[in-house]
Write an enzyme that holds these catalytic residues in place. Structure first.
Site, PDB file in Angstrom:
ATOM      1  N   HIS A  28       0.847  -1.200   0.000  1.00  0.00           N
ATOM      2  CA  HIS A  28       0.000   0.000   0.000  1.00  0.00           C
ATOM      3  C   HIS A  28       0.876   1.241   0.000  1.00  0.00           C
ATOM      4  O   HIS A  28       1.838   1.315   0.755  1.00  0.00           O
ATOM      5  CB  HIS A  28      -0.900   0.010   1.241  1.00  0.00           C
ATOM      6  CG  HIS A  28      -2.080  -0.889   1.117  1.00  0.00           C
ATOM      7  ND1 HIS A  28      -3.328  -0.537   1.569  1.00  0.00           N
ATOM      8  CD2 HIS A  28      -2.216  -2.122   0.582  1.00  0.00           C
ATOM      9  CE1 HIS A  28      -4.185  -1.530   1.322  1.00  0.00           C
ATOM     10  NE2 HIS A  28      -3.520  -2.496   0.736  1.00  0.00           N
ATOM     11  N   TYR A  41      -9.242   5.222   7.582  1.00  0.00           N
ATOM     12  CA  TYR A  41      -9.350   5.563   8.997  1.00  0.00           C
ATOM     13  C   TYR A  41     -10.426   6.644   9.087  1.00  0.00           C
ATOM     14  O   TYR A  41     -10.214   7.768   8.634  1.00  0.00           O
ATOM     15  CB  TYR A  41      -8.022   6.116   9.532  1.00  0.00           C
ATOM     16  CG  TYR A  41      -6.950   5.062   9.770  1.00  0.00           C
ATOM     17  CD1 TYR A  41      -6.210   4.536   8.716  1.00  0.00           C
ATOM     18  CD2 TYR A  41      -6.670   4.605  11.057  1.00  0.00           C
ATOM     19  CE1 TYR A  41      -5.229   3.574   8.938  1.00  0.00           C
ATOM     20  CE2 TYR A  41      -5.683   3.651  11.297  1.00  0.00           C
ATOM     21  CZ  TYR A  41      -4.976   3.139  10.221  1.00  0.00           C
ATOM     22  OH  TYR A  41      -4.001   2.188  10.452  1.00  0.00           O
ATOM     23  N   PRO A  68      -3.934   0.216  19.024  1.00  0.00           N
ATOM     24  CA  PRO A  68      -3.642  -0.271  17.669  1.00  0.00           C
ATOM     25  C   PRO A  68      -3.772   0.753  16.543  1.00  0.00           C
ATOM     26  O   PRO A  68      -3.447   0.446  15.401  1.00  0.00           O
ATOM     27  CB  PRO A  68      -4.650  -1.410  17.490  1.00  0.00           C
ATOM     28  CG  PRO A  68      -5.728  -1.137  18.467  1.00  0.00           C
ATOM     29  CD  PRO A  68      -5.124  -0.422  19.614  1.00  0.00           C
ATOM     30  N   LYS A  84       1.361  -0.283  15.236  1.00  0.00           N
ATOM     31  CA  LYS A  84       2.778  -0.367  15.591  1.00  0.00           C
ATOM     32  C   LYS A  84       3.190  -1.596  16.407  1.00  0.00           C
ATOM     33  O   LYS A  84       4.377  -1.911  16.475  1.00  0.00           O
ATOM     34  CB  LYS A  84       3.175   0.886  16.392  1.00  0.00           C
ATOM     35  CG  LYS A  84       3.301   2.136  15.552  1.00  0.00           C
ATOM     36  CD  LYS A  84       4.581   2.123  14.736  1.00  0.00           C
ATOM     37  CE  LYS A  84       4.562   3.077  13.577  1.00  0.00           C
ATOM     38  NZ  LYS A  84       4.101   2.493  12.301  1.00  0.00           N
ATOM     39  N   TYR A 136       4.019   6.280  10.135  1.00  0.00           N
ATOM     40  CA  TYR A 136       3.157   5.153   9.782  1.00  0.00           C
ATOM     41  C   TYR A 136       3.934   4.074   9.033  1.00  0.00           C
ATOM     42  O   TYR A 136       3.802   2.884   9.341  1.00  0.00           O
ATOM     43  CB  TYR A 136       1.967   5.648   8.944  1.00  0.00           C
ATOM     44  CG  TYR A 136       0.872   4.624   8.828  1.00  0.00           C
ATOM     45  CD1 TYR A 136      -0.087   4.496   9.825  1.00  0.00           C
ATOM     46  CD2 TYR A 136       0.804   3.770   7.729  1.00  0.00           C
ATOM     47  CE1 TYR A 136      -1.085   3.532   9.735  1.00  0.00           C
ATOM     48  CE2 TYR A 136      -0.185   2.805   7.632  1.00  0.00           C
ATOM     49  CZ  TYR A 136      -1.130   2.699   8.644  1.00  0.00           C
ATOM     50  OH  TYR A 136      -2.108   1.739   8.548  1.00  0.00           O
TER      51      TYR A 136
HETATM   52  P1  FAD Z   1       2.177 -12.105  21.165  1.00  0.00           P
HETATM   53  O1  FAD Z   1       1.784 -12.116  19.740  1.00  0.00           O
HETATM   54  O2  FAD Z   1       1.158 -11.804  22.182  1.00  0.00           O
HETATM   55  O3  FAD Z   1       2.828 -13.518  21.456  1.00  0.00           O
HETATM   56  C1  FAD Z   1       3.103 -13.980  22.750  1.00  0.00           C
HETATM   57  C2  FAD Z   1       3.034 -15.486  22.784  1.00  0.00           C
HETATM   58  O4  FAD Z   1       3.382 -15.956  24.082  1.00  0.00           O
HETATM   59  C3  FAD Z   1       1.631 -16.007  22.509  1.00  0.00           C
HETATM   60  O5  FAD Z   1       1.673 -16.981  21.483  1.00  0.00           O
HETATM   61  C4  FAD Z   1       1.167 -16.558  23.839  1.00  0.00           C
HETATM   62  O6  FAD Z   1       0.282 -17.642  23.691  1.00  0.00           O
HETATM   63  C5  FAD Z   1       2.481 -16.968  24.457  1.00  0.00           C
HETATM   64  N1  FAD Z   1       2.445 -17.050  25.921  1.00  0.00           N
HETATM   65  C6  FAD Z   1       1.795 -16.237  26.786  1.00  0.00           C
HETATM   66  N2  FAD Z   1       1.980 -16.626  28.057  1.00  0.00           N
HETATM   67  C7  FAD Z   1       2.789 -17.718  27.996  1.00  0.00           C
HETATM   68  C8  FAD Z   1       3.340 -18.574  28.982  1.00  0.00           C
HETATM   69  N3  FAD Z   1       3.075 -18.388  30.271  1.00  0.00           N
HETATM   70  N4  FAD Z   1       4.114 -19.601  28.577  1.00  0.00           N
HETATM   71  C9  FAD Z   1       4.376 -19.797  27.263  1.00  0.00           C
HETATM   72  N5  FAD Z   1       3.875 -19.010  26.283  1.00  0.00           N
HETATM   73  C10 FAD Z   1       3.095 -17.987  26.654  1.00  0.00           C
HETATM   74  N6  FAD Z   1       0.373  -4.433  15.585  1.00  0.00           N
HETATM   75  C11 FAD Z   1       0.859  -3.921  14.424  1.00  0.00           C
HETATM   76  O7  FAD Z   1       2.075  -3.743  14.304  1.00  0.00           O
HETATM   77  N7  FAD Z   1       0.042  -3.593  13.375  1.00  0.00           N
HETATM   78  C12 FAD Z   1      -1.297  -3.768  13.449  1.00  0.00           C
HETATM   79  O8  FAD Z   1      -1.971  -3.534  12.448  1.00  0.00           O
HETATM   80  C13 FAD Z   1      -1.859  -4.276  14.684  1.00  0.00           C
HETATM   81  N8  FAD Z   1      -3.184  -4.476  14.824  1.00  0.00           N
HETATM   82  C14 FAD Z   1      -3.641  -5.148  15.933  1.00  0.00           C
HETATM   83  C15 FAD Z   1      -4.980  -5.444  15.990  1.00  0.00           C
HETATM   84  C16 FAD Z   1      -5.470  -6.150  17.096  1.00  0.00           C
HETATM   85  C17 FAD Z   1      -6.950  -6.454  17.126  1.00  0.00           C
HETATM   86  C18 FAD Z   1      -4.602  -6.569  18.142  1.00  0.00           C
HETATM   87  C19 FAD Z   1      -5.122  -7.366  19.327  1.00  0.00           C
HETATM   88  C20 FAD Z   1      -3.269  -6.258  18.092  1.00  0.00           C
HETATM   89  C21 FAD Z   1      -2.769  -5.556  17.003  1.00  0.00           C
HETATM   90  N9  FAD Z   1      -1.427  -5.251  16.888  1.00  0.00           N
HETATM   91  C22 FAD Z   1      -0.954  -4.635  15.745  1.00  0.00           C
HETATM   92  C23 FAD Z   1      -0.508  -5.633  17.940  1.00  0.00           C
HETATM   93  C24 FAD Z   1       0.205  -6.946  17.644  1.00  0.00           C
HETATM   94  O9  FAD Z   1      -0.717  -7.962  17.363  1.00  0.00           O
HETATM   95  C25 FAD Z   1       1.080  -7.327  18.846  1.00  0.00           C
HETATM   96  O10 FAD Z   1       1.868  -6.220  19.198  1.00  0.00           O
HETATM   97  C26 FAD Z   1       1.972  -8.529  18.536  1.00  0.00           C
HETATM   98  O11 FAD Z   1       1.222  -9.718  18.566  1.00  0.00           O
HETATM   99  C27 FAD Z   1       3.135  -8.657  19.539  1.00  0.00           C
HETATM  100  O12 FAD Z   1       3.855  -9.834  19.292  1.00  0.00           O
HETATM  101  P2  FAD Z   1       4.556 -10.612  20.482  1.00  0.00           P
HETATM  102  O13 FAD Z   1       5.233 -11.778  19.850  1.00  0.00           O
HETATM  103  O14 FAD Z   1       5.345  -9.670  21.297  1.00  0.00           O
HETATM  104  O15 FAD Z   1       3.383 -11.084  21.428  1.00  0.00           O
HETATM  105  C1  DHB Z   2      -5.063  -3.266  10.927  1.00  0.00           C
HETATM  106  C2  DHB Z   2      -4.901  -3.122  12.284  1.00  0.00           C
HETATM  107  C3  DHB Z   2      -4.555  -1.891  12.811  1.00  0.00           C
HETATM  108  O1  DHB Z   2      -4.372  -1.746  14.135  1.00  0.00           O
HETATM  109  C4  DHB Z   2      -4.379  -0.787  11.973  1.00  0.00           C
HETATM  110  O2  DHB Z   2      -4.065   0.416  12.516  1.00  0.00           O
HETATM  111  C5  DHB Z   2      -4.543  -0.947  10.618  1.00  0.00           C
HETATM  112  C6  DHB Z   2      -4.889  -2.181  10.094  1.00  0.00           C
HETATM  113  C7  DHB Z   2      -5.426  -4.596  10.385  1.00  0.00           C
HETATM  114  O3  DHB Z   2      -5.612  -5.518  11.175  1.00  0.00           O
HETATM  115  O4  DHB Z   2      -5.528  -4.735   9.154  1.00  0.00           O
END
Ligand code: FAD
Ligand code: DHB
Length: 387
Positions: free
Chosen positions: A72, A196, A288, A292, A380
């Site tokens: 994009h 947005y 979100p 980021k 962004y």
């Molecule tokens: P997580 O993905 O949370 O992974 C952690 C892992 O640890 C999980 O698999 C969990 O099961 C495991 N775990 C937890 N506790 C334990 C334990 N005790 N023992 C063993 N394993 C354990 N970010 C963006 O950059 N862009 C976006 O567009 C965006 N949109 C989002 C939309 C939504 C709806 C949500 C909820 C989040 C969004 N985010 C976005 C944020 C992004 O999803 C998270 O920041 C990202 O998942 C972080 O990755 P991580 O590996 O640090 O943690």
């Molecule tokens: C998506 C999630 C976000 O938090 C965002 O700012 C833009 C797009 C997505 O899941 O596609």
């Protein structure tokens, strides 16, 4: 059992760290609480910054993303009955984002780790961290894993951060008085680019995953319950908030997945203690709106990989000691950007008419001034990693 790096959590942070360490000849074991099916199905982020895309490609795990991901070159801010495009190609030439589901990144990383004979264990129980000051080890399901260092990549609700003794961490938090209701729907996107939308009824976001699957988010009250949101109500609300410009109609379809995410900013400092290093959501959360969270997790892991590579090469601890400081600059920039995007686009109950006028005036400024639009665009698509 013994490994160089014990990694807790098979989200994007833990899996990417394991893969990058493998490329440097460093061994790791990944311990994940959930099943492989669960983590591969968990629908979350979708926007990958330029630097995240580059990291995955350089690491040899970007092939499917380059094939199926959607590049994009702009986003739309929609408010006051009009759409305003923020053109990345003009404002930040050569930098863009790729829309590719987080669970697809996770699938690609798991496949790469398993193909390389990596040790990724799912459904492990009772993970606990011990002896973090020296000779750390992890216990789980009756087993013991000795490590040189532990990487806490277990997300916001994990066990790594709470294993740090009380009084060590400083915590900075902001809770928002609303949440996001997110859906994945089997319907072609109604727009080529992300929208947005700011309305008097609240924020809405139109995103997508493929030519046949769309992703939407709605600002809802913090205490909203999924069972109160029927399919009809969700689509009606999305229509009201998105069909605000002439000629735009929202296509609707089967809702395949839905969830409510609280909105929160959170940072724990420092991101390390003894031989434990936190990465990704384990150390920080952003609302979100700025897309980021996943990208910050990737940025942390890049820094940690370099520091661990130096340590295992010649025992030098300089980069490891500076890990938290090196990450926190970017973390706080992302906190600010995410807070800024959130306040720019959401309705706050406490806002009086004066506050609403200010918000609209700021939106007009961002969409009409090249300098202001560039600020949005460069944050962004993601600031370069070497900053
Ligand atoms: P997580 O993905 O949370 O992974 C952690 C892992 O640890 C999980 O698999 C969990 O099961 C495991 N775990 C937890 N506790 C334990 C334990 N005790 N023992 C063993 N394993 C354990 N970010 C963006 O950059 N862009 C976006 O567009 C965006 N949109 C989002 C939309 C939504 C709806 C949500 C909820 C989040 C969004 N985010 C976005 C944020 C992004 O999803 C998270 O920041 C990202 O998942 C972080 O990755 P991580 O590996 O640090 O943690
Ligand atoms: C998506 C999630 C976000 O938090 C965002 O700012 C833009 C797009 C997505 O899941 O596609």
């Amino acid at each position: 059992m013994r490994t160089q790096v014990g990694i807790i959590g098979a989200g994007p942070a833990g899996l990417l760290l394991s893969h990058l360490l493998h490329l440097r000849g460093i061994s790791s074991v990944v311990l994940e609480k959930r099943s492989r099916e669960y983590v591969e199905r968990r629908v979350r982020a979708g926007v990958l910054e330029q630097g995240t895309v580059d990291t995955l490609v350089e690491a040899g795990v970007g092939e499917r993303m380059l094939r199926e991901g959607l590049p994009h070159h702009g986003i739309e801010l929609r408010y006051g009955g009009a759409g305003h495009r923020i053109p990345f190609e003009k404002l930040v030439p050569g930098r863009s984002i790729t829309v590719y589901g987080q669970q697809e990144v996770v699938k690609d990383l798991i496949a790469a780790r398993l193909a390389a004979g990596g040790d990724v264990r799912f459904e492990v129980e009772d993970v606990a961290l011990h002896s973090l000051e020296s000779q750390p080890y992890i216990t789980f399901g009756g087993e013991r894993l000795d490590c040189d260092v532990i990487a806490g990549c277990d997300g916001f609700h994990g066990v790594s951060r709470p294993a740090i003794p009380e009084g060590v961490l400083s915590v900075f938090e902001r809770d928002y008085p609303f949440a996001w209701l997110g859906i994945l729907a089997r319907v072609a996107p109604s727009s080529e680019e992300l929208i947005y939308a700011r309305t008097e009824r609240g924020f809405a976001l139109h995103s997508m995953r493929s030519p046949t699957v769309s992703r939407f988010y709605l600002q809802v009250p913090a205490d909203a319950r999924l069972e109160d949101w029927t399919d009809e109500r969700i689509w009606a609300e999305l229509r009201t908030r998105l069909e605000t410009v002439p000629g735009f109609t929202l296509a609707t379809g089967e809702i395949m997945e839905r969830g409510i995410t609280p909105m929160r900013g959170f940072v724990a400092e420092p991101m390390q203690y003894g031989r434990l290093y936190l990465a990704g959501d384990a150390a920080h959360i952003v609302p979100p709106t700025g897309a980021k969270g996943l990208n910050l997790a990737v940025a942390d892991v890049r820094v940690l990989t370099e520091a661990l590579a130096a340590y295992f090469a010649d025992g030098s601890t300089g980069l490891l000691d500076g890990y938290s400081d090196a990450c926190l600059k970017r973390v706080w920039r992302a906190q600010h950007f995410s807070w800024w995007m959130t306040t720019l686009l959401h309705t706050f109950e406490e806002d009086d008419p004066y506050a609403r006028k200010l918000q609209l005036s700021y939106l007009d400024y961002v969409t009409s001034s090249e300098a202001a639009a560039t600020t949005l665009a460069e944050n962004y698509v993601g600031l370069p990693f070497d900053r």
